[in-house]
Design an enzyme around this catalytic site. Structure first.
Site, PDB file in Angstrom:
ATOM      1  N   CYS A 130      27.856 -80.720  15.152  1.00 31.09           N
ATOM      2  CA  CYS A 130      27.298 -80.239  13.890  1.00 31.09           C
ATOM      3  C   CYS A 130      26.842 -81.486  13.140  1.00 31.09           C
ATOM      4  CB  CYS A 130      28.314 -79.433  13.099  1.00 31.09           C
ATOM      5  SG  CYS A 130      29.536 -80.453  12.330  1.00 31.09           S
TER       6      CYS A 130
ATOM      7  N   ARG B  18      32.288 -83.650  17.118  1.00 32.02           N
ATOM      8  CA  ARG B  18      33.351 -82.652  16.954  1.00 32.02           C
ATOM      9  C   ARG B  18      33.768 -82.004  18.283  1.00 32.02           C
ATOM     10  NH1 ARG B  18      32.596 -79.571  11.580  1.00 32.02           N
ATOM     11  NH2 ARG B  18      34.825 -79.305  11.832  1.00 32.02           N
TER      12      ARG B  18
ATOM     13  N   ASP C  37      37.097 -83.569   3.298  1.00 29.38           N
ATOM     14  CA  ASP C  37      36.247 -82.510   2.717  1.00 29.38           C
ATOM     15  C   ASP C  37      35.980 -82.727   1.231  1.00 29.38           C
ATOM     16  OD1 ASP C  37      37.566 -79.749   4.708  1.00 29.38           O
ATOM     17  OD2 ASP C  37      36.235 -81.415   5.158  1.00 29.38           O
TER      18      ASP C  37
ATOM     19  N   ARG D 274      28.457 -70.882   3.030  1.00 33.45           N
ATOM     20  CA  ARG D 274      29.465 -70.773   4.079  1.00 33.45           C
ATOM     21  C   ARG D 274      30.856 -70.992   3.514  1.00 33.45           C
ATOM     22  NH1 ARG D 274      28.625 -74.332   9.140  1.00 33.45           N
ATOM     23  NH2 ARG D 274      30.662 -73.417   9.353  1.00 33.45           N
TER      24      ARG D 274
HETATM   25  C1  EPZ Z   1      39.096 -78.808  10.072  1.00 32.67           C
HETATM   26  O1  EPZ Z   1      38.104 -79.018  11.060  1.00 32.67           O
HETATM   27  C2  EPZ Z   1      38.374 -78.195   8.895  1.00 32.67           C
HETATM   28  N1  EPZ Z   1      37.818 -76.908   9.299  1.00 32.67           N
HETATM   29  C3  EPZ Z   1      37.276 -79.145   8.407  1.00 32.67           C
HETATM   30  O2  EPZ Z   1      36.678 -78.555   7.260  1.00 32.67           O
HETATM   31  C4  EPZ Z   1      37.933 -80.457   8.007  1.00 32.67           C
HETATM   32  O3  EPZ Z   1      36.920 -81.371   7.630  1.00 32.67           O
HETATM   33  C5  EPZ Z   1      38.712 -81.029   9.207  1.00 32.67           C
HETATM   34  O4  EPZ Z   1      39.677 -80.059   9.669  1.00 32.67           O
HETATM   35  C6  EPZ Z   1      39.459 -82.308   8.856  1.00 32.67           C
HETATM   36  O5  EPZ Z   1      40.351 -82.059   7.824  1.00 32.67           O
HETATM   37  C7  EPZ Z   1      38.642 -75.839   9.396  1.00 32.67           C
HETATM   38  O6  EPZ Z   1      39.840 -75.921   9.169  1.00 32.67           O
HETATM   39  C8  EPZ Z   1      38.002 -74.542   9.797  1.00 32.67           C
HETATM   40  P1  EPZ Z   1      39.795 -81.827  13.182  1.00 32.67           P
HETATM   41  P2  EPZ Z   1      38.536 -79.431  12.553  1.00 32.67           P
HETATM   42  O7  EPZ Z   1      40.022 -81.212  14.510  1.00 32.67           O
HETATM   43  O8  EPZ Z   1      39.849 -78.866  12.878  1.00 32.67           O
HETATM   44  C9  EPZ Z   1      38.456 -85.110  16.289  1.00 32.67           C
HETATM   45  C10 EPZ Z   1      34.930 -77.845   5.913  1.00 32.67           C
HETATM   46  O9  EPZ Z   1      34.081 -78.471   5.280  1.00 32.67           O
HETATM   47  N2  EPZ Z   1      38.782 -84.135  17.336  1.00 32.67           N
HETATM   48  O10 EPZ Z   1      40.969 -81.993  12.260  1.00 32.67           O
HETATM   49  O11 EPZ Z   1      37.386 -79.153  13.439  1.00 32.67           O
HETATM   50  C11 EPZ Z   1      37.277 -84.689  15.430  1.00 32.67           C
HETATM   51  O12 EPZ Z   1      36.058 -85.061  16.051  1.00 32.67           O
HETATM   52  C12 EPZ Z   1      35.280 -78.247   7.329  1.00 32.67           C
HETATM   53  O13 EPZ Z   1      35.585 -76.864   5.466  1.00 32.67           O
HETATM   54  C13 EPZ Z   1      38.683 -84.506  18.673  1.00 32.67           C
HETATM   55  O14 EPZ Z   1      38.313 -85.634  18.990  1.00 32.67           O
HETATM   56  O15 EPZ Z   1      38.691 -80.998  12.413  1.00 32.67           O
HETATM   57  C14 EPZ Z   1      37.524 -85.436  14.142  1.00 32.67           C
HETATM   58  O16 EPZ Z   1      37.039 -86.754  14.282  1.00 32.67           O
HETATM   59  C15 EPZ Z   1      34.411 -79.396   7.795  1.00 32.67           C
HETATM   60  N3  EPZ Z   1      38.987 -83.605  19.640  1.00 32.67           N
HETATM   61  C16 EPZ Z   1      39.053 -85.472  14.040  1.00 32.67           C
HETATM   62  O17 EPZ Z   1      39.546 -85.174  15.361  1.00 32.67           O
HETATM   63  C17 EPZ Z   1      39.428 -82.339  19.341  1.00 32.67           C
HETATM   64  O18 EPZ Z   1      39.721 -81.561  20.260  1.00 32.67           O
HETATM   65  C18 EPZ Z   1      39.643 -84.448  13.086  1.00 32.67           C
HETATM   66  O19 EPZ Z   1      39.027 -83.207  13.386  1.00 32.67           O
HETATM   67  C19 EPZ Z   1      39.529 -81.973  17.981  1.00 32.67           C
HETATM   68  C20 EPZ Z   1      39.214 -82.889  16.999  1.00 32.67           C
END
Ligand code: EPZ
Length: 417
Positions: free
Chosen positions: A117, A122, A305, A397
């Site tokens: 995205c 991600r 966020d 959203r």
């Molecule tokens: C959650 O996303 C939130 N979304 C995001 O909110 C928020 O920014 C994010 O957590 C961080 O707090 C929901 O809860 C629906 P992560 P998520 O897995 O779970 C890496 C908004 O604006 N990663 O905690 O997808 C990833 O690339 C949204 O409301 C991997 O490498 O985020 C990132 O660098 C945007 N492999 C870090 O971990 C994986 O399998 C944290 O991502 C998973 C994640």
């Protein structure tokens, strides 16, 4: 394509109610897949992402009914094909949250890879790795994750990174696994705790939610429950930042001061006066804010966020601030749009150097992702003249009727279809 037209310069004054948390609602809705009984959720935010998740769950065979008081009933008595198709998943990454529950409940699932995205690639490798540790056989083919497991087996899973939705996916899947699962380096976000509370009400056995070690003892099945969704801490922080940026005085109701300490602390550092009561937070900003340094981190650190919203505040604050984004690799697109409003921001790697200017000048800007959109609205509210924020479907959203709530606070803002 809807746009928002903002006339800057009016301080935000008054009271509004905060909606239920988007990032709690989405996993909670997926928890309905874990039982044949009815799960009832209240304080559901009226958001595009919630509608998208409802469409996905209905396609999986979940009976869905919305009542007029934002109540949502979900019943997954009989599930149809456990498939989450690309056309739905590509519009909302959180669709990945059906993977764990489907494998646990049906023994199989085919979920489209969410794809990247605007804010970063991600990946979902930790979701996959965790489910494999619980005994699922997973292959990734033609852009789909194909998972199957006769019955998941509890295991100790050490997460390489702190990841919110992977923690939620694995916590849900482990509820129905055989034996005990320990998630180490688990996410501590309040939305994870809210999900755990709901799962406990459904009969799950979970300890340690909110810490970095969550223990889940698998049970044979879960029952229905009723759960009130927690307030949205990011919506709360967004409105507080908007009030601070416009030199306003607002009170937010239906929120919780205990879930965004790092944000409140930063706002105090800018010179805002904050009072908290039961379920309310009041902010008053007299004079020009002071620039504050921000470094995003997993909870309880400063939330990624809220990074864009604080950048909007720093853009008009006194002094120079450094904002460091440590969670996502490309979450500064709002900075380029803010420069069109006259902001003095220099990006260097994962840091943004923000030199506060006395006044921003209204212009036409484009939203690129959900929180970037919010930061551009804040900048427009603080700017002189008129700002047009384009592509605000991103906003819809994650923010319920943002222009109505801002107008209630005296903002001169209108939506143009
Ligand atoms: C959650 O996303 C939130 N979304 C995001 O909110 C928020 O920014 C994010 O957590 C961080 O707090 C929901 O809860 C629906 P992560 P998520 O897995 O779970 C890496 C908004 O604006 N990663 O905690 O997808 C990833 O690339 C949204 O409301 C991997 O490498 O985020 C990132 O660098 C945007 N492999 C870090 O971990 C994986 O399998 C944290 O991502 C998973 C994640």
């Amino acid at each position: 394509m809807d746009k928002l037209i903002v006339q800057g310069g009016a301080p935000l004054l008054g009271e509004i109610r905060v909606s239920g948390a988007k990032n709690a609602a989405l996993p909670l809705m997926c928890a309905a897949l874990l039982t044949r009984e009815q799960l009832t959720l209240s304080n559901v935010p009226h958001l595009k992402d919630v509608s998208t998740m409802l469409r996905l769950l209905a396609q999986l065979g979940v009976e869905v009914s919305l009542d007029d008081r934002l109540g949502l009933s979900l019943q997954a008595e009989r599930l149809s094909e456990p498939l989450a198709p690309y056309d739905l998943v590509k519009t909302m990454r959180a669709s990945i949250l059906v993977l764990g529950p489907l494998v646990a409940r049906c023994g199989e699932a085919r979920v489209s890879l969410p794809g990247g995205c605007a804010i970063g690639s991600r990946p979902v490798d930790l979701h996959i790795k965790g489910l494999e540790a619980l005994g699922a056989e997973i292959s990734v083919e033609q852009g789909y994750i194909a998972a199957r497991a006769k019955r998941l087996e509890g295991a100790r899973v050490v997460m390489d990174l702190v990841t919110v939705t992977a923690t939620e996916n694995l916590m849900m899947a482990a509820c129905l696994a055989q034996g005990t699962t320990v998630l180490e380096n688990a996410a501590r976000e309040p939305e994870v705790v809210d999900l755990a509370q709901c799962l406990l009400a459904m009969g799950a056995r979970i300890g340690g939610a909110g810490t970095d070690v969550i223990t889940i003892e698998g049970v044979a099945q879960l029952r229905g429950a009723t759960h009130r969704i927690m307030p949205d801490r990011i919506e709360t922080g967004t409105f507080l930042a908007a009030a601070a940026a416009t030199g306003g005085r607002v009170t937010l109701q239906g929120t919780d001061a205990g879930i965004l300490d790092a944000v409140l602390e930063k706002l105090r550092e800018t010179g805002a006066e904050l009072q908290t009561g039961s379920g309310t937070i009041s902010l008053a900003m007299r004079g020009r804010p002071k620039g504050v340094n921000v470094r995003t981190a997993p909870y309880p650190g400063f939330p990624t966020d809220m990074q864009a919203q604080l950048m909007a505040l720093d853009a008009i604050a006194e002094g120079t601030a450094v904002i460091t984004e440590t969670i996502f690799e490309n979450r500064f697109m709002h900075a380029l749009e803010m420069q069109r409003l006259g902001a003095d921001i220099e990006i260097s790697g994962n840091a943004a150097i923000v030199r506060g200017v006395g006044k921003l000048q209204g212009a036409t800007v484009m939203a690129t992702d959900l929180r970037a959109s919010a930061s551009l609205v804040i900048a427009g509210l603080a700017a002189e003249g008129e700002t047009t924020v384009d592509r605000i479907y991103h906003l819809d959203r994650g923010y319920e009727c943002i222009e109505e709530k801002l107008a209630q606070l005296g903002a001169r803002i209108r939506r143009v279809h």
